[in-house]
Design a protein around this motif. Structure first.
Motif, short mmCIF file in Angstrom:
data_model
loop_
_atom_site.label_atom_id
_atom_site.label_comp_id
_atom_site.label_asym_id
_atom_site.label_seq_id
_atom_site.Cartn_x
_atom_site.Cartn_y
_atom_site.Cartn_z
N LYS A 40 0.84 -1.19 0.00
CA LYS A 40 0.00 0.00 0.00
C LYS A 40 0.88 1.25 0.00
O LYS A 40 1.84 1.33 0.76
N LYS A 41 0.56 2.20 -0.88
CA LYS A 41 1.33 3.44 -0.97
C LYS A 41 1.09 4.29 0.28
O LYS A 41 -0.04 4.45 0.72
N MET A 42 2.15 4.82 0.84
CA MET A 42 2.04 5.68 2.02
C MET A 42 1.97 7.13 1.56
O MET A 42 2.86 7.60 0.86
N TYR A 43 0.92 7.82 1.93
CA TYR A 43 0.76 9.22 1.55
C TYR A 43 1.32 10.16 2.60
O TYR A 43 1.62 11.30 2.32
N PHE A 44 1.45 9.66 3.82
CA PHE A 44 1.98 10.47 4.91
C PHE A 44 3.08 9.67 5.59
O PHE A 44 2.88 8.53 5.98
N LYS A 45 4.25 10.28 5.72
CA LYS A 45 5.40 9.59 6.32
C LYS A 45 5.21 9.34 7.81
O LYS A 45 5.63 8.33 8.33
N VAL A 65 3.06 11.24 11.65
CA VAL A 65 1.98 12.08 12.18
C VAL A 65 2.20 13.54 11.85
O VAL A 65 1.26 14.27 11.52
N ARG A 66 3.44 13.99 11.89
CA ARG A 66 3.75 15.39 11.57
C ARG A 66 3.37 15.71 10.12
O ARG A 66 2.80 16.76 9.83
N ASP A 67 3.65 14.79 9.22
CA ASP A 67 3.29 14.96 7.82
C ASP A 67 1.77 15.05 7.66
O ASP A 67 1.25 15.88 6.92
N LEU A 68 1.05 14.21 8.37
CA LEU A 68 -0.41 14.22 8.34
C LEU A 68 -0.93 15.54 8.92
O LEU A 68 -1.84 16.16 8.35
N ASP A 69 -0.35 15.98 10.04
CA ASP A 69 -0.75 17.26 10.64
C ASP A 69 -0.51 18.42 9.68
O ASP A 69 -1.34 19.32 9.57
N ASP A 70 0.61 18.42 8.99
CA ASP A 70 0.91 19.48 8.02
C ASP A 70 -0.14 19.53 6.92
O ASP A 70 -0.52 20.60 6.45
N TYR A 71 -0.62 18.37 6.51
CA TYR A 71 -1.64 18.29 5.47
C TYR A 71 -2.94 18.96 5.93
O TYR A 71 -3.56 19.72 5.18
N GLN A 102 -13.92 4.98 3.59
CA GLN A 102 -13.13 4.43 2.48
C GLN A 102 -11.97 5.34 2.12
O GLN A 102 -10.85 4.87 1.88
N TYR A 103 -12.21 6.65 2.07
CA TYR A 103 -11.16 7.62 1.75
C TYR A 103 -10.03 7.55 2.78
O TYR A 103 -8.86 7.49 2.43
N LYS A 104 -10.41 7.53 4.04
CA LYS A 104 -9.40 7.47 5.10
C LYS A 104 -8.61 6.18 5.04
O LYS A 104 -7.38 6.19 5.21
N ALA A 105 -9.27 5.08 4.79
CA ALA A 105 -8.57 3.79 4.69
C ALA A 105 -7.62 3.79 3.49
O ALA A 105 -6.48 3.32 3.59
N LYS A 106 -8.07 4.32 2.38
CA LYS A 106 -7.26 4.34 1.15
C LYS A 106 -5.99 5.16 1.33
O LYS A 106 -4.93 4.79 0.83
N TYR A 107 -6.08 6.28 2.07
CA TYR A 107 -4.95 7.19 2.22
C TYR A 107 -4.31 7.17 3.60
O TYR A 107 -3.56 8.07 3.97
N ASN A 108 -4.59 6.11 4.37
CA ASN A 108 -3.96 5.92 5.68
C ASN A 108 -4.19 7.09 6.64
O ASN A 108 -3.27 7.52 7.34
N ILE A 109 -5.41 7.61 6.64
CA ILE A 109 -5.80 8.67 7.56
C ILE A 109 -6.55 8.00 8.71
O ILE A 109 -7.46 7.21 8.45
N PRO A 110 -6.20 8.29 9.95
CA PRO A 110 -6.91 7.67 11.07
C PRO A 110 -8.42 7.90 10.99
O PRO A 110 -8.87 9.00 10.65
#
Length: 79
Positions: A4-9, A11-17, A48-56
């Motif tokens: 699965k492709k990781m979109y966020f390295k 938690v900090r990367d996810l927070d920045d998004y 589904q969107y969150k699961a696809k892009y590894n968002i909690p």
């Protein structure tokens, strides 16, 4: 098995998004204040969107700016 492709390295990367006035749809790139209604155009639910892009799953799909404005509105209404 495909990886699965990781979109966020991390938690900090996810927070920045999310910590901006708008956030980009990871399906099409359009910048919006909130993705909740938009992702339906891609035939995806929020789950589904969150699961696809590894968002909690507990994380909302609104930008930090939008969340702050909504919080301010709620505080004014209940003061």
């Amino acid at each position: 098995m495909t990886k699965k492709k990781m979109y966020f390295k991390d938690v900090r990367d996810l927070d920045d998004y999310f910590n901006q006035d708008t956030i980009a749809c990871l399906e099409c790139g359009v910048e919006l204040k909130s993705l909740g209604a938009h992702i339906k155009t891609h035939n995806l639910s929020a789950r589904q969107y969150k699961a696809k892009y590894n968002i909690p799953q507990g994380r909302g799909l609104a930008s930090a700016g939008t969340k702050a404005k909504l919080r301010d509105i709620r505080n004014i209404q209940f003061d």
